[in-house]
Design a protein around this motif. Structure first.
Motif, short mmCIF file in Angstrom:
data_model
loop_
_atom_site.label_atom_id
_atom_site.label_comp_id
_atom_site.label_asym_id
_atom_site.label_seq_id
_atom_site.Cartn_x
_atom_site.Cartn_y
_atom_site.Cartn_z
N GLY A 247 0.91 -1.34 -0.08
CA GLY A 247 0.04 0.26 -0.07
C GLY A 247 0.92 1.23 0.16
N GLY A 248 2.26 1.14 -0.25
CA GLY A 248 2.96 1.72 0.10
C GLY A 248 4.88 1.51 0.41
N LEU A 249 5.34 3.09 -0.76
CA LEU A 249 6.64 2.73 -0.74
C LEU A 249 7.08 1.93 0.07
CD1 LEU A 249 8.67 3.79 -3.16
CD2 LEU A 249 9.51 3.87 -0.96
N VAL A 250 7.90 0.57 0.47
CA VAL A 250 8.51 0.36 1.73
C VAL A 250 10.43 -0.23 1.51
CG1 VAL A 250 6.85 -0.73 2.40
CG2 VAL A 250 7.91 -2.24 0.95
N ALA A 251 10.57 -0.18 1.73
CA ALA A 251 12.23 -0.67 2.11
C ALA A 251 12.61 -1.75 1.93
CB ALA A 251 13.56 -0.75 3.01
N SER A 252 13.16 -2.48 1.04
CA SER A 252 13.75 -3.61 0.66
C SER A 252 13.65 -4.88 1.72
CB SER A 252 15.03 -4.13 -0.44
OG SER A 252 15.51 -5.48 -0.22
N GLY A 253 13.42 -6.20 2.30
CA GLY A 253 14.26 -6.78 3.33
C GLY A 253 15.45 -6.57 3.51
N TRP A 254 15.97 -6.70 2.15
CA TRP A 254 17.33 -7.07 2.52
C TRP A 254 18.48 -5.68 2.97
CZ3 TRP A 254 18.76 -11.41 3.15
CH2 TRP A 254 18.08 -12.43 2.03
N HIS A 255 17.58 -4.58 2.36
CA HIS A 255 17.60 -3.21 2.93
C HIS A 255 17.90 -3.31 4.77
CE1 HIS A 255 18.06 1.70 2.46
NE2 HIS A 255 18.98 1.37 3.17
N THR A 256 16.67 -3.27 5.26
CA THR A 256 16.66 -3.53 6.03
C THR A 256 18.23 -4.99 6.97
OG1 THR A 256 14.47 -3.25 5.86
CG2 THR A 256 15.36 -4.40 8.74
N ALA A 257 18.47 -5.55 6.39
CA ALA A 257 19.67 -6.32 7.24
C ALA A 257 20.34 -5.81 6.63
CB ALA A 257 19.17 -7.96 6.14
N ALA A 258 20.88 -5.47 5.96
CA ALA A 258 22.44 -4.25 5.45
C ALA A 258 22.62 -4.06 6.52
CB ALA A 258 22.67 -3.53 4.08
N LEU A 259 21.35 -2.47 6.50
CA LEU A 259 21.48 -1.44 7.71
C LEU A 259 21.40 -2.09 9.34
CD1 LEU A 259 18.33 0.95 6.55
CD2 LEU A 259 21.19 1.20 6.74
N THR A 260 20.71 -3.40 9.61
CA THR A 260 21.53 -3.88 11.15
C THR A 260 22.78 -4.18 11.13
OG1 THR A 260 18.51 -4.88 10.66
CG2 THR A 260 20.45 -5.77 11.87
N MET A 261 23.52 -4.53 9.79
CA MET A 261 24.39 -5.77 10.13
C MET A 261 25.55 -4.27 10.50
SD MET A 261 26.20 -8.13 9.60
CE MET A 261 27.82 -8.79 9.99
N ARG A 262 25.70 -3.04 10.29
CA ARG A 262 25.88 -1.43 9.44
C ARG A 262 25.46 -1.10 11.21
NH1 ARG A 262 24.40 3.90 7.63
NH2 ARG A 262 25.37 4.97 9.01
N LEU A 263 24.72 -1.88 11.77
CA LEU A 263 24.37 -0.73 13.11
C LEU A 263 25.02 -2.30 14.41
CD1 LEU A 263 20.43 -0.20 13.11
CD2 LEU A 263 22.53 1.38 13.78
N LEU A 264 25.11 -3.38 14.14
CA LEU A 264 26.06 -4.59 15.02
C LEU A 264 27.53 -4.48 14.72
CD1 LEU A 264 24.35 -7.65 13.78
CD2 LEU A 264 23.94 -6.19 15.39
N VAL A 265 27.82 -3.85 13.42
CA VAL A 265 29.43 -4.10 13.86
C VAL A 265 29.55 -2.16 14.05
CG1 VAL A 265 30.79 -3.74 11.71
CG2 VAL A 265 29.47 -5.43 11.30
N THR A 266 29.37 -1.72 14.02
CA THR A 266 29.57 0.13 14.42
C THR A 266 28.98 0.47 15.69
OG1 THR A 266 27.75 1.11 13.44
CG2 THR A 266 29.29 1.28 11.52
N SER A 267 28.58 -0.11 16.04
CA SER A 267 27.85 0.56 17.85
C SER A 267 27.12 -1.10 18.78
CB SER A 267 26.37 1.42 17.31
OG SER A 267 25.50 0.91 17.04
#
Length: 158
Positions: A58-78
């Motif tokens: 019903g509207g524009l959403v991020a790819s689940g893989w984008h969410t996964a990539a951002l989660t990985m970034r958060l895990l590694v950096t903080s």
């Protein structure tokens, strides 16, 4: 654990079952969603607002893989400063809710299993369950990952 600095490198001995970590946060914007999708998941509901309105979401959403990539970034950096890096040995990912433009994501991790390797005494296997949450504390991703974690020099298998 703190959410701003990853802290000192963690070894197997630092990751008992029940230990929790909370990452910093990252905000998703429309341009980043479209750029990621254009490169890695070029589906209309990630790229085109009008097409996305007619989609399952019903509207524009991020790819689940984008969410996964951002989660990985958060895990590694903080969030999870494992000595030698966050090295995966398998796992499972679920996306119970879509991530949308403007969402602010953070991850909460918990060690759910830890086993020293009998055959490789210099490392162990740690299973971490990570929930990625938006600004409303809604879970947008659940990832359970088995991680290869080095032991401290001189540590003995238990």
């Amino acid at each position: 654990m703190s959410s701003e600095s990853p802290g000192p490198p963690l070894h197997f001995e630092d990751l008992p079952v029940g230990r929790r970590f909370i990452t910093a946060s990252v905000r998703l914007d429309l341009e980043a969603i479209k750029a990621f999708a254009a490169s890695f998941d070029p589906q209309p509901f990630h790229l085109d607002e009008e097409a996305a309105k007619k989609s399952f979401f019903g509207g524009l959403v991020a790819s689940g893989w984008h969410t996964a990539a951002l989660t990985m970034r958060l895990l590694v950096t903080s969030g999870l400063p494992i000595a030698g890096g966050v090295i995966g040995a398998g796992g499972e990912v679920q996306w119970p809710r879509a991530t949308k433009p403007g969402d602010e994501l953070r991850a909460v991790c918990e060690v759910v299993a830890a086993k020293a390797s009998a055959s490789r005494p210099e490392r162990g296997m740690v299973t971490v369950r990570t929930e990625t949450l938006n600004q409303r504390d809604e879970v947008v991703q659940i990832m359970t990952a088995r991680l290869v974690v080095p032991r401290r020099a001189g540590a003995t298998a238990s």
